[in-house]
Design a protein around this motif. Structure first.
Motif, PDB file in Angstrom:
ATOM      1  N   ASP A 178       0.827  -1.209   0.000  1.00  0.00           N
ATOM      2  CA  ASP A 178       0.000   0.000   0.000  1.00  0.00           C
ATOM      3  C   ASP A 178       0.860   1.257   0.000  1.00  0.00           C
ATOM      4  O   ASP A 178       0.558   2.235  -0.690  1.00  0.00           O
TER       5      ASP A 178
ATOM      6  N   GLY B 236       2.693   1.622  -3.486  1.00  0.00           N
ATOM      7  CA  GLY B 236       1.819   1.907  -4.623  1.00  0.00           C
ATOM      8  C   GLY B 236       1.424   0.630  -5.332  1.00  0.00           C
ATOM      9  O   GLY B 236       2.284  -0.069  -5.896  1.00  0.00           O
TER      10      GLY B 236
ATOM     11  N   ASP C 197      -0.277   0.245  -8.032  1.00  0.00           N
ATOM     12  CA  ASP C 197      -0.067   0.342  -9.474  1.00  0.00           C
ATOM     13  C   ASP C 197       1.378   0.010  -9.830  1.00  0.00           C
ATOM     14  O   ASP C 197       1.650  -0.623 -10.859  1.00  0.00           O
TER      15      ASP C 197
ATOM     16  N   PHE D 109      -4.911   2.486  -5.306  1.00  0.00           N
ATOM     17  CA  PHE D 109      -3.475   2.285  -5.440  1.00  0.00           C
ATOM     18  C   PHE D 109      -2.736   2.261  -4.107  1.00  0.00           C
ATOM     19  O   PHE D 109      -1.505   2.266  -4.087  1.00  0.00           O
TER      20      PHE D 109
ATOM     21  N   THR E 299      -1.827   4.049  -0.361  1.00  0.00           N
ATOM     22  CA  THR E 299      -1.850   5.338   0.340  1.00  0.00           C
ATOM     23  C   THR E 299      -1.952   6.514  -0.621  1.00  0.00           C
ATOM     24  O   THR E 299      -2.526   7.547  -0.292  1.00  0.00           O
ATOM     25  N   LYS E 300      -1.396   6.387  -1.813  1.00  0.00           N
ATOM     26  CA  LYS E 300      -1.395   7.519  -2.748  1.00  0.00           C
ATOM     27  C   LYS E 300      -2.795   7.882  -3.242  1.00  0.00           C
ATOM     28  O   LYS E 300      -3.053   9.029  -3.595  1.00  0.00           O
ATOM     29  N   SER E 301      -3.715   6.896  -3.241  1.00  0.00           N
ATOM     30  CA  SER E 301      -5.091   7.173  -3.670  1.00  0.00           C
ATOM     31  C   SER E 301      -6.070   7.193  -2.497  1.00  0.00           C
ATOM     32  O   SER E 301      -7.239   7.520  -2.669  1.00  0.00           O
TER      33      SER E 301
END
Length: 322
Positions: free
Chosen positions: A239, A242, A244, A276, A278-280
């Motif tokens: 997570d 990322g 992705d 994606f 933590t970034k999303s």
């Protein structure tokens, strides 16, 4: 209300069973041990008391541990004497079904019908041991890791008949002994050894293919992703990196190694949904609130810095590469 385990018998007082007995005695349970003979039991009992004092003097056990163990641990003459009238019995004899079967017969003949029975097996599925136990609703795997006095995690594996009140009582006992527990399904290797053995298998393949030496593999594992593992599991690590990114990397692995390294379906579904990590704001670990993200990064940085300091303080292990 959760059943309260106050009295415990550990059957098999060797390296693993003895460590378990120390942990539970220090956690406030009244613990009695029994081994293959009266002499073996007494020998292990004396060793456990001596070790508790030595470990406390070395700063490995908290202050007061030796006194707790001496107050709460005793030795029985026989297995039958040990298990009579206790709330919980932990079997910790060798990983040989025939030996376990004979021990379970003795335990069940002398223990209370409602006494919870745990097995410390690390690989044998619960359903293969259930035939040796009466009242299987009170039976489950309670798998401590080696060395038990120092490794905090415990794997719980239920059988088809195991009741929730039994699981709750064991989890409560472990929490009082400052141990973490996780309940997993009854499959060979459970979770701990399935993951551990997969890592060892791939590490062997890397050495056999001439990619790296055993020493260099160990260096990479302990100083890169293994450095993170005391604080975060694989899902949390993914997570933060990322999902992705992971999905793209799996394309390389699948191309090189085929189906065994194909992109996991769960990862595919999350990425397809725009999750994606933590970034999303959402990933394997669920949703992340903005304030959680800042706290997570601060915790991660502090944890890794402290780990580096600890390793510096301890110095290299006796088998570390020169």
């Amino acid at each position: 209300m959760t059943r309260k385990i106050k009295t415990v018998a550990v059957v098999g007082a060797g390296y693993m069973g003895g460590g378990i007995a120390q942990v539970l005695a220090n956690g406030g349970m009244s613990v009695v041990i029994a081994d293959v003979s009266k002499e073996a039991t007494q020998h292990n009992f004396e060793r456990l008391l001596r070790e508790a004092g030595e470990f406390e003097q070395q700063g490995l056990f908290p202050k007061g541990t030796e006194a707790n163990v001496k107050a709460n641990l005793r030795a029985a003459v026989t297995i039958e004497e040990a298990v009579a009238n206790v709330d919980f019995v932990e079997e910790a004899v060798p990983e040989i079904p025939a030996i376990k079967a004979a021990v379970f017969e003795r335990i069940c003949s002398a223990a209370r019908p409602d006494a919870i029975i745990g097995t410390n097996t690390s690989t044998l599925p619960v359903h293969t041991l259930v035939p040796y136990v009466t009242n299987p609703e009170r039976f489950l795997t309670v798998h401590f890791s080696n060395p038990a006095p120092f490794i905090p995690g415990v794997e719980l594996v239920c059988g088809e008949a195991t009741t929730q009140d039994v699981v709750d009582a064991v989890k409560d006992m472990l929490a009082r002994a400052n141990r973490s527990s996780a309940t997993v399904a009854d499959r060979p290797g459970f979770v701990l050894n399935r993951l551990q053995y997969v890592l060892l298998k791939e590490a062997n393949s890397i050495v056999e293919e001439g990619i790296a030496t055993p020493e260099d593999v160990d260096t990479i594992v302990r100083s890169t992703f293994g450095f993170r593992l005391p604080f975060f599991g694989p899902f949390a690590i993914a997570d933060m990196a990322g999902l992705d990114v992971y999905a793209n990397c799996f394309k390389t692995f699948e191309s090189a190694f085929g189906e065994r390294m194909a992109t996991p379906e769960l990862l595919k579904s999350l990425v397809a949904a725009g999750k994606f990590g933590t970034k999303s704001g959402e990933g394997f670990s669920g949703k992340f609130e903005p304030e959680q993200l800042a706290a997570l990064i601060a915790y991660r940085n502090k944890a890794y810095a402290r780990m580096a300091q600890l390793l510096d303080d301890l110095g290299p292990s006796p088998i570390a590469r020169k």
